[in-house]
Enzyme design. Structure first.
Site, PDB file in Angstrom:
ATOM      1  N   PHE A  26      -9.493  -0.678  -2.901  1.00 50.14           N
ATOM      2  CA  PHE A  26      -9.139  -1.945  -2.280  1.00 50.14           C
ATOM      3  C   PHE A  26      -9.220  -3.037  -3.341  1.00 50.14           C
ATOM      4  CE2 PHE A  26      -9.780  -5.947  -0.078  1.00 50.14           C
ATOM      5  CZ  PHE A  26      -8.793  -5.884   0.897  1.00 50.14           C
ATOM      6  N   LYS A  45     -16.320 -13.288  -4.798  1.00 47.53           N
ATOM      7  CA  LYS A  45     -17.390 -13.149  -3.812  1.00 47.53           C
ATOM      8  C   LYS A  45     -18.686 -13.821  -4.267  1.00 47.53           C
ATOM      9  CE  LYS A  45     -15.746  -9.120  -1.182  1.00 47.53           C
ATOM     10  NZ  LYS A  45     -15.685  -9.737   0.144  1.00 47.53           N
ATOM     11  N   ASP A  59     -12.573  -3.545 -11.272  1.00 47.18           N
ATOM     12  CA  ASP A  59     -12.633  -4.504 -10.170  1.00 47.18           C
ATOM     13  C   ASP A  59     -14.096  -4.618  -9.746  1.00 47.18           C
ATOM     14  OD1 ASP A  59     -12.707  -5.751  -7.687  1.00 47.18           O
ATOM     15  OD2 ASP A  59     -10.862  -4.827  -6.973  1.00 47.18           O
TER      16      ASP A  59
END
Length: 463
Positions: A183, A307, A278
């Site tokens: 993702f 985040k 990532d």
């Protein structure tokens, strides 16, 4: 003149209605009153069920929202509009690593917004430079590009890799290899990089130039690189980058295998391709180390963050080594990226990581959490329910067995009823991602609540 005044009044009225609508949605102290008209409002109790319908009338339903309105947070405690308190083991989905209302964060953003909150990247921004220095000092990176989110940071990495392929590898068709069940975000290139068809459905055609391999399967990765480079040689089609999460989050909390990442590093070194990690969910200390790739014994050429980087204030970053830095003026940009307010929040997070022992706490509390979750498998009432417990630091998942018949969503719902916030990571994995300030007692409390919720869900399923 009368006509002019009438138009002006109508315009002002329209503006006022828009402002009122925004305030009503953003401030839970303002509640809609349907009888007063579409944009009518008055001061009332915090947002309750009657105003949820008004919310749904004007906000796109891109989320399946729980019928809860959070109005206050302190530490790991969130309070809803009915006064019910919840232990927050979601942290805005691995975002609020300092919890809620952290004094350092409050002071940093308050001081900054009272000084200067935003200017264009046409000018030098001291806070941006300060945060970039800290990131470079605490990673293998030499350069930083700032943006606003994880998807944007991954888009920046994808663009960088493509330009690198064209300008450094002389490719006309650069290919980026990613993993099945990965993702990387919701923008078009990011969902193409995401190896899950459910996120791509109805958004085709996908962006060309991506191929997928099985995560943690080194043989598949080697064979895919060799195939792409050999078949595409005549038309200058080749691998420009290999892009993986150090730990697959949305794919079910699956830690990377060091041997797999070692193979990826070796393939990139041999072919000249870039290794991209990532780190949007696992980075900034959540794994118990600053970066997830440190768990794997490799250094990427490019890596991304978001985040936790701003602790809940929107910010993202794409970082790279000098050898991969092919961007020049005009190649990429972001209006809000690296603005003073977001970078002040980022520096508050950085200072807390350095001064509050957050890496050590993430490591210790994560071990405590996973040990307690594994112990649940031995409980008579939960026999055959727990298939696996895995993760790093404070990014942990418990996989429910197929035999249990339970879904992660069902169990999360039971936990919410009992005052514990968790989040699924796929159909059968329940994810635990609390703030990195979580205490030993709060971990014990979360596990006890989870156990009670799981037992209740099992009992109902077996009835």
């Amino acid at each position: 003149k009368k006509e002019h005044n009438s138009c002006e009044t109508a315009m002002h009225s329209s503006i006022l209605r828009s402002v009122v609508l925004a305030l009503a949605l953003l401030r839970p102290a303002l509640a809609f009153v349907p009888s007063a008209g579409r944009h009518g409002w008055h001061r009332s109790a915090p947002m309750v069920a009657s105003s949820m319908q008004e919310f749904d009338d004007v906000v796109m339903k891109t989320y399946g929202r729980y019928p809860i309105t959070m109005v206050e947070g302190k530490g790991l405690t969130l309070t809803d509009s009915n006064g019910k308190e919840y232990l927050d083991f979601v942290a805005g989905i691995a975002t609020c690593i300092l919890g809620h209302g952290h004094p350092g964060m409050v002071k940093a953003v308050t001081d900054q917004i009272n000084t200067l909150h935003h200017v264009s990247n046409l000018y030098y921004i001291p806070k941006q430079g300060e945060l970039a220095v800290w990131l470079v000092k605490n990673s293998p990176a030499d350069k930083v590009f700032f943006c606003n989110s994880g998807a944007e940071s991954n888009e920046a990495a994808i663009k960088l890799a493509r330009k690198y392929g064209h300008t450094k590898l002389d490719l006309e068709e650069p290919v980026i290899i990613t993993a099945h069940q990965s993702f990387h975000g919701r923008t078009l290139a990011a969902i193409t990089a995401t190896g899950q068809p459910k996120y791509q459905k109805d958004f085709g055609p996908m962006v060309p130039g991506f191929e997928y391999v099985t995560y943690n399967d080194a043989a598949d990765l080697k064979a895919t690189v060799e195939r792409i480079n050999s078949e595409g040689k005549a038309k200058k089609r080749g691998v420009c980058a290999i892009m993986f999460e150090a730990l697959q989050g949305e794919g079910g909390i699956k830690p990377g295998d060091p041997a797999f990442f070692k193979a990826a590093r070796e393939l990139c070194d041999a072919t000249g391709a870039l290794l991209i990690c990532d780190e949007v969910q696992v980075g900034m200390g959540r794994s118990g180390k600053m970066w997830g790739f440190q768990q794997l014994g490799v250094e990427p050429d490019v890596f991304t963050s978001a985040k936790a980087l701003g602790g809940g204030v929107p910010i993202g970053a794409m970082m790279c080594k000098d050898a991969a830095n092919v961007f020049g003026p005009g190649d990429h940009a972001s209006t809000y990226g690296g603005n003073p307010l977001a970078c002040a929040a980022g520096m508050a997070v950085a200072r807390a990581i350095e001064s509050e022992g957050l890496l050590e706490n993430a490591d210790q509390r994560g071990e405590q959490l996973r040990a307690a979750l594994k112990a649940l498998a031995a409980e008579p009432e939960l026999a055959g329910v727990v298939a696996d417990v895995r993760g790093w630091g404070l990014l942990s998942g418990i996989q429910l067995s197929d035999e249990s018949g339970l879904t992660a969503g069902e169990v999360v719902g039971k936990c919410i009823e009992k005052g514990l916030l968790l989040v699924p990571a796929g159909p059968t994995v329940v994810r635990f991602v609390p703030p990195l300030i979580v205490s030993e007692a709060e971990v014990d409390s979360a596990v006890a609540t989870f156990k009670a919720a799981l037992e209740e869900a099992v009992k109902e399923k077996r009835a």
